[in-house]
Design an enzyme around this catalytic site. Sequence first.
Site, PDB file in Angstrom:
ATOM      1  N   LYS A 164       0.985  -0.914  -0.021  1.00  0.00           N
ATOM      2  CA  LYS A 164      -0.095  -0.115  -0.051  1.00  0.00           C
ATOM      3  C   LYS A 164       0.780   1.252   0.002  1.00  0.00           C
ATOM      4  O   LYS A 164       1.810   1.608   0.915  1.00  0.00           O
ATOM      5  CB  LYS A 164      -0.816  -0.011   1.236  1.00  0.00           C
ATOM      6  CG  LYS A 164      -1.910  -1.060   1.358  1.00  0.00           C
ATOM      7  CD  LYS A 164      -2.966  -0.808   0.097  1.00  0.00           C
ATOM      8  CE  LYS A 164      -4.197  -1.860   0.305  1.00  0.00           C
ATOM      9  NZ  LYS A 164      -5.007  -1.630  -0.927  1.00  0.00           N
ATOM     10  N   ASP A 192      -0.130  -0.753  -4.512  1.00  0.00           N
ATOM     11  CA  ASP A 192      -1.645  -0.026  -4.775  1.00  0.00           C
ATOM     12  C   ASP A 192      -1.721   1.271  -4.042  1.00  0.00           C
ATOM     13  O   ASP A 192      -1.555   1.333  -2.869  1.00  0.00           O
ATOM     14  CB  ASP A 192      -2.488  -1.315  -4.180  1.00  0.00           C
ATOM     15  CG  ASP A 192      -3.761  -0.551  -4.189  1.00  0.00           C
ATOM     16  OD1 ASP A 192      -4.276   0.422  -4.905  1.00  0.00           O
ATOM     17  OD2 ASP A 192      -4.965  -1.263  -3.550  1.00  0.00           O
ATOM     18  N   GLU A 220      -1.573  -0.647  -8.920  1.00  0.00           N
ATOM     19  CA  GLU A 220      -2.968  -0.535  -9.028  1.00  0.00           C
ATOM     20  C   GLU A 220      -3.492   0.999  -8.418  1.00  0.00           C
ATOM     21  O   GLU A 220      -2.888   1.695  -7.483  1.00  0.00           O
ATOM     22  CB  GLU A 220      -3.453  -1.506  -7.970  1.00  0.00           C
ATOM     23  CG  GLU A 220      -4.989  -1.916  -7.970  1.00  0.00           C
ATOM     24  CD  GLU A 220      -5.238  -2.774  -6.751  1.00  0.00           C
ATOM     25  OE1 GLU A 220      -4.631  -3.845  -6.673  1.00  0.00           O
ATOM     26  OE2 GLU A 220      -6.347  -2.594  -6.245  1.00  0.00           O
ATOM     27  N   LYS A 269     -14.014  -7.031  -7.049  1.00  0.00           N
ATOM     28  CA  LYS A 269     -14.300  -7.297  -5.572  1.00  0.00           C
ATOM     29  C   LYS A 269     -15.836  -7.528  -5.477  1.00  0.00           C
ATOM     30  O   LYS A 269     -16.621  -6.745  -5.774  1.00  0.00           O
ATOM     31  CB  LYS A 269     -13.767  -6.100  -4.630  1.00  0.00           C
ATOM     32  CG  LYS A 269     -12.326  -5.836  -4.702  1.00  0.00           C
ATOM     33  CD  LYS A 269     -12.075  -4.652  -3.902  1.00  0.00           C
ATOM     34  CE  LYS A 269     -10.610  -4.506  -3.710  1.00  0.00           C
ATOM     35  NZ  LYS A 269     -10.242  -2.946  -3.097  1.00  0.00           N
TER      36      LYS A 269
HETATM   37 MG   LIG Z   1      -6.943  -1.632  -4.481  1.00  0.00          MG
END
Ligand SMILES: [Mg+2]
EC number: 5.1.1.-
Length: 358
Positions: A164, A192, A220, A269
């Site tokens: 992240k 991401d 991402e 998702k």
């Molecule tokens: Mg993501």
Amino acid sequence: MHPTLITELRFEPLNLPLTEPFAIATGAPERADNVLVRLTLADGTVGLGEAAPFTAVSGETQASTLEAMASVRDALVGRDASGWRPIGAWLTEALPRAPSARCGIELALLDALGRHHRMPLATLFGGAGRALDIDMTVTAGDEAHAAASARAIVARGIRTLKVKVGALTPEEDVRRMVIIRREAPGARLFADANGGYTVAGARAFLSGLEAAGVPLALFEQPVSREDWEGMAELTRASRVPICADESARTVADVVRLGREGGAHGVNLKLMKSGVVESLAMWNVARAFGMELMMGGMLESTLAMSSAVHFAAGLGGFDYADLDTHLFIREHSFRGGLRCEGGRVDVGHVQAGHGVELE
Ligand SMILES: [Mg+2]
């Protein structure tokens, strides 16, 4: 009465402590405030579903999810669960801004149907496979946290790390990536940003990694959902595949990304779009020749197992970011996915998603 008529729909808060705050560029929840759904069929079969509203990503909360579910309960009771696709399509229209509420209901409905017909969800979704190789997330944090997380993930036997970024400056994130690369040599690295960079910042991050000799396999959501042109600009210029997540919530979003060249791939998702909408997004993304990732919000083993059934059963996924159950410290479920190193498997499940309440 027909045995698959829906006779009851119940839902309640499902508060799950985490192993660490799940820090991303836009927030850091310390607990998963999810919702447990129980759906009963006329023959007595009970299906379980889970909704995992992630406020920092979608704005949904546990309270708004419970409210959304309550608003459709009366319309669902009395319908035949066999019509799960028309029911899912109806829910998509009825609750456009409550995808995790829809998803919780759809999962309970599919679980009940799967149990009634003695069929695992992976078979119901297409039967392409039963297992996937997953990555694990290094949440946003400082350099010491990055190093410790990378070591712990490698020790689990997981060979793909999703980092992240976007909460710090690109230069600081590059330094974290260098440390992670050192702690996990040979591992595949994704980043991401959850929309946390500008186009210039995303370019600085990519060129910083290149200069430092850190290979990136996937990038991402570098810029915000609203920056469609920025996504396209980066997709045209980047040698690293760009994956859309926040930019890809609906079928219409995937169509737009495909037409505008807004990403090389999309992250699907169930909590972001619902089950039936995700099926349509899968089809559209494939028609545009885009890569596919299966991801999650902050699901426990219940919804994560369902995501494994979905992605493995449908097939065609290039990446599986299905690790959030590993961040749940305590829960009261048994069964469902089996996780060994980086491999998740639902091949042993006989019916539904296979998760039971303890
Ligand atoms: Mg993501």
